[in-house]
Design a protein around this motif. Structure first.
Motif, PDB file in Angstrom:
ATOM      1  N   THR A 189      -1.940   2.818   0.491  1.00 30.52           N
ATOM      2  CA  THR A 189      -1.405   1.954  -0.566  1.00 30.52           C
ATOM      3  C   THR A 189      -1.909   2.400  -1.934  1.00 30.52           C
ATOM      4  O   THR A 189      -1.149   2.450  -2.908  1.00 30.52           O
ATOM      5  CB  THR A 189      -1.814   0.495  -0.312  1.00 30.52           C
ATOM      6  N   ILE A 190      -3.181   2.752  -2.011  1.00 32.20           N
ATOM      7  CA  ILE A 190      -3.756   3.201  -3.282  1.00 32.20           C
ATOM      8  C   ILE A 190      -3.072   4.479  -3.756  1.00 32.20           C
ATOM      9  O   ILE A 190      -2.735   4.622  -4.942  1.00 32.20           O
ATOM     10  CB  ILE A 190      -5.274   3.406  -3.127  1.00 32.20           C
ATOM     11  N   ARG A 191      -2.838   5.411  -2.845  1.00 33.58           N
ATOM     12  CA  ARG A 191      -2.126   6.648  -3.212  1.00 33.58           C
ATOM     13  C   ARG A 191      -0.712   6.346  -3.693  1.00 33.58           C
ATOM     14  O   ARG A 191      -0.223   6.951  -4.644  1.00 33.58           O
ATOM     15  CB  ARG A 191      -2.084   7.591  -2.004  1.00 33.58           C
ATOM     16  N   ARG A 192      -0.044   5.397  -3.021  1.00 33.54           N
ATOM     17  CA  ARG A 192       1.315   5.044  -3.417  1.00 33.54           C
ATOM     18  C   ARG A 192       1.338   4.448  -4.819  1.00 33.54           C
ATOM     19  O   ARG A 192       2.253   4.726  -5.614  1.00 33.54           O
ATOM     20  CB  ARG A 192       1.908   4.045  -2.416  1.00 33.54           C
ATOM     21  N   LEU A 193       0.350   3.632  -5.141  1.00 32.95           N
ATOM     22  CA  LEU A 193       0.283   3.024  -6.467  1.00 32.95           C
ATOM     23  C   LEU A 193       0.248   4.083  -7.565  1.00 32.95           C
ATOM     24  O   LEU A 193       0.900   3.961  -8.596  1.00 32.95           O
ATOM     25  CB  LEU A 193      -0.947   2.128  -6.573  1.00 32.95           C
TER      26      LEU A 193
END
Length: 343
Positions: A189-193
């Motif tokens: 999720t952090i990478r997607r953000l």
């Protein structure tokens, strides 16, 4: 009236965070002692350190939640003290979103947060459902928060901070207490953000988390930044990679060690019990020469590997202690307690 800043946020490549000489003391406890940070927009920046290093206090100052005693900080060029209202529109902070009501469900809490941020009723419900699915909380959507586990609350906390997907997101140890599967999901999720336009400033005491996620890392200890750079730069700063050889026949150990030291022109160490030789490896191209020499001498290998220093070794070398320091006089938890007392 629409905010004048939303169309004026720097894109990829500008500075999301610029901090100079940040200091904060709680009584006699100097929690942050002259921290400098530069975080480029569109990246994941890791602040790595043990409990008590000053990570949380630094985040709270950058997020306008705590006034620095000295120093300055800017978020996308806006001064955190003089332009705090603008800064707050540009950031999301995990930990600032407690539940509105413990008896309300996860969906109801997210809908309320969304409505407070200006979303319409239908859009608020859609956003809540989307975030609950993203964080694996769909099955618990109707469950009251008082029945949530600590890990579920942490995921919901992050979900709430992302309702508006702000340009800069502060994540203060977001995966503490999570199981490995949920932790991996959080990393994704952090990478997607970041791929969708946000900048993430992440504090952690997990070495593998910093290694996996961060484009650059600041190592902070006792309130000071003691090292800064990419993961590879930090690893290279403490020395070479290491070559490890496991010998099939223990009787060949000394011959193998002699060959290693001659070919690589280094001193090696031997673990006779494990039949393993370890030596610094400055030039990986020399491995081929070494293998040829060992073969010519009739030394047979069971295993060979070349390993970079770990972040754990980096931290130990720089600070003189391991990263998992659970008790400290300048702990962030103590800083928070003192802050509450001071209010």
């Amino acid at each position: 009236m629409d905010s004048p800043i939303r169309n004026d946020v720097p894109g990829q490549g500008g500075w999301a965070v610029e901090a100079r000489g940040l200091r904060k003391a709680f009584g006699d406890n100097q929690a942050v002692d002259g921290v400098d940070l530069n975080v480029r927009a569109g990246t994941i920046y890791g602040v790595l350190g043990p409990n008590g290093a000053g990570k949380t206090t630094t985040i709270r100052m950058l997020a306008t939640l705590l006034r620095p005693d000295a120093g300055s900080a800017r978020i996308f060029g806006y001064d955190v003290m003089k332009e705090s209202q603008i800064v707050r529109q540009l950031i999301g902070v995990t930990g600032q979103y407690a539940s509105v009501d413990e008896s309300l469900s996860a969906t109801e809490n997210l809908v309320i947060f969304s409505r407070l941020l200006g979303l319409g009723r239908g859009e608020a419900r859609r956003k809540a459902a989307e975030l609950l699915e993203e964080f694996g909380l769909t099955e618990a959507a109707k469950r009251p928060l008082k029945n949530f586990s600590g890990g579920m609350r942490r995921r919901l906390d992050l979900a709430a901070s992302l309702i508006a997907q702000p340009p800069l997101i502060f994540l203060d140890e977001p995966t503490t207490g999570l199981d490995p599967r949920t932790r991996s999901q959080m990393w994704d999720t952090i990478r997607r953000l970041v791929k969708t336009g946000s900048t993430v400033l992440l504090t952690t005491q997990y070495l593998d988390e910093a290694d996996q996620l961060a484009d650059r890392i600041a190592v902070i200890d006792r309130g000071r930044v003691v090292a800064e750079g990419t993961v590879d730069e930090l690893k290279a700063s403490i020395g070479n990679s290491s070559l490890q050889l496991r010998i099939q026949d223990s009787r060949d150990i000394q011959s193998a060690r002699r060959i290693v030291e001659q070919v690589l022109n280094v001193r090696s160490s031997v673990s006779a019990e494990a039949g393993k030789i370890t030596a610094p490896m400055a030039d990986a191209d020399r491995v081929t020469d070494l293998l040829v020499s060992l073969r010519n001498e009739g030394v047979r290998l069971a295993e060979i590997s070349v390993q970079k220093p770990t972040l754990d070794e980096v931290f130990l070398t720089i600070t003189g202690h391991g990263v998992e320091r659970n008790q400290a006089s300048d702990s962030d938890d103590e800083s928070k307690r003192l802050e509450e007392v001071a209010r």
